[in-house]
Design a protein around this motif. Structure first.
Motif, PDB file in Angstrom:
ATOM      1  N   ALA A  47       0.787  -1.231   0.000  1.00  0.00           N
ATOM      2  CA  ALA A  47       0.000   0.000   0.000  1.00  0.00           C
ATOM      3  C   ALA A  47       0.822   1.286   0.000  1.00  0.00           C
ATOM      4  O   ALA A  47       0.375   2.292  -0.559  1.00  0.00           O
ATOM      5  CB  ALA A  47      -0.927   0.010   1.214  1.00  0.00           C
ATOM      6  N   ALA A 122      -7.320   7.662   4.254  1.00  0.00           N
ATOM      7  CA  ALA A 122      -7.310   6.755   3.097  1.00  0.00           C
ATOM      8  C   ALA A 122      -6.144   5.769   3.192  1.00  0.00           C
ATOM      9  O   ALA A 122      -6.309   4.574   2.911  1.00  0.00           O
ATOM     10  CB  ALA A 122      -7.222   7.560   1.802  1.00  0.00           C
ATOM     11  N   GLU A 126      -6.360   1.711   3.530  1.00  0.00           N
ATOM     12  CA  GLU A 126      -5.679   0.801   2.602  1.00  0.00           C
ATOM     13  C   GLU A 126      -4.782  -0.177   3.355  1.00  0.00           C
ATOM     14  O   GLU A 126      -4.762  -1.372   3.047  1.00  0.00           O
ATOM     15  CB  GLU A 126      -4.854   1.598   1.583  1.00  0.00           C
ATOM     16  N   ALA A 129      -7.025  -2.690   4.936  1.00  0.00           N
ATOM     17  CA  ALA A 129      -7.534  -3.626   3.926  1.00  0.00           C
ATOM     18  C   ALA A 129      -6.477  -4.672   3.578  1.00  0.00           C
ATOM     19  O   ALA A 129      -6.790  -5.862   3.427  1.00  0.00           O
ATOM     20  CB  ALA A 129      -7.970  -2.869   2.672  1.00  0.00           C
ATOM     21  N   GLN A 130      -5.218  -4.245   3.467  1.00  0.00           N
ATOM     22  CA  GLN A 130      -4.131  -5.186   3.191  1.00  0.00           C
ATOM     23  C   GLN A 130      -3.979  -6.181   4.341  1.00  0.00           C
ATOM     24  O   GLN A 130      -3.816  -7.377   4.123  1.00  0.00           O
ATOM     25  CB  GLN A 130      -2.810  -4.429   2.985  1.00  0.00           C
TER      26      GLN A 130
END
Length: 174
Positions: A47, A122, A126, A129-130
């Motif tokens: 990311a 943001a 991210e 999410a990873q």
């Protein structure tokens, strides 16, 4: 972790039907992986390749502290148990990357607080999410009931671990 070390840690003899030593051995293996910050490193690699693990730590500290009120560099340093000058350098770098910003405190204009920017939110989303993708990959071949039960039990275990740590932390240096 190399295969020999994994084998040694996972195959140590235990008493039959005694799961506490198994938990202890698993914790030792996890500590080695956690100490290497495997998930964080993989998330950064995917990311935000320019960041370091300390950047993630500061972002997470700001995320956790913001709901309770204003976040200062001193609070970040205390949360991460690092020197305030180190926290200040990391925050300055994050401000330079437009991930955090400094602004005057609403409660005391003489104080400077740290606020996460939209870019920081943001980036944190991210990274999260990873992280979740990696965890999902680990449990991808588990039955859903096992994932649900593990999530509940692991959360309860970590809660108990935190409670013991917090009750004894006042007597633990550093």
């Amino acid at each position: 972790m190399n295969e020999t070390l994994t084998s040694i840690l996972s195959n140590s003899p235990a008493e039959p039907d005694d799961n506490v030593p198994l938990i202890g051995r698993s914790m030792a293996r996890m500590r080695l992986l956690t100490g290497r910050r495997l998930i964080g490193r993989l998330a950064i690699q995917s990311a935000a390749p320019g960041l370091e693990l300390s950047h993630l730590d500061v972002l997470d500290a700001v995320r956790r502290a913001q709901p309770a009120g204003e976040v200062t560099v001193g609070l970040i340093a205390e949360m991460l148990r690092i020197d305030p000058s180190r926290a200040s350098r990391v925050v300055a770098d994050m401000v330079g990357r437009n991930v955090l910003r400094r602004e005057a405190s609403q409660a005391d204009a003489r104080r400077i607080v740290v606020v996460m920017t939209a870019a920081g939110e943001a980036l944190l989303a991210e990274i999260r999410a990873q992280k979740f993708a990696i965890i999902s990959q680990i449990v991808s071949d588990w039955p859903e009931e096992d994932v649900e039960r593990f999530a509940t039990l692991f959360d309860r275990f970590i809660g108990g671990y935190e409670a013991i740590f917090l009750s004894r932390d006042k007597d633990t240096p550093g």
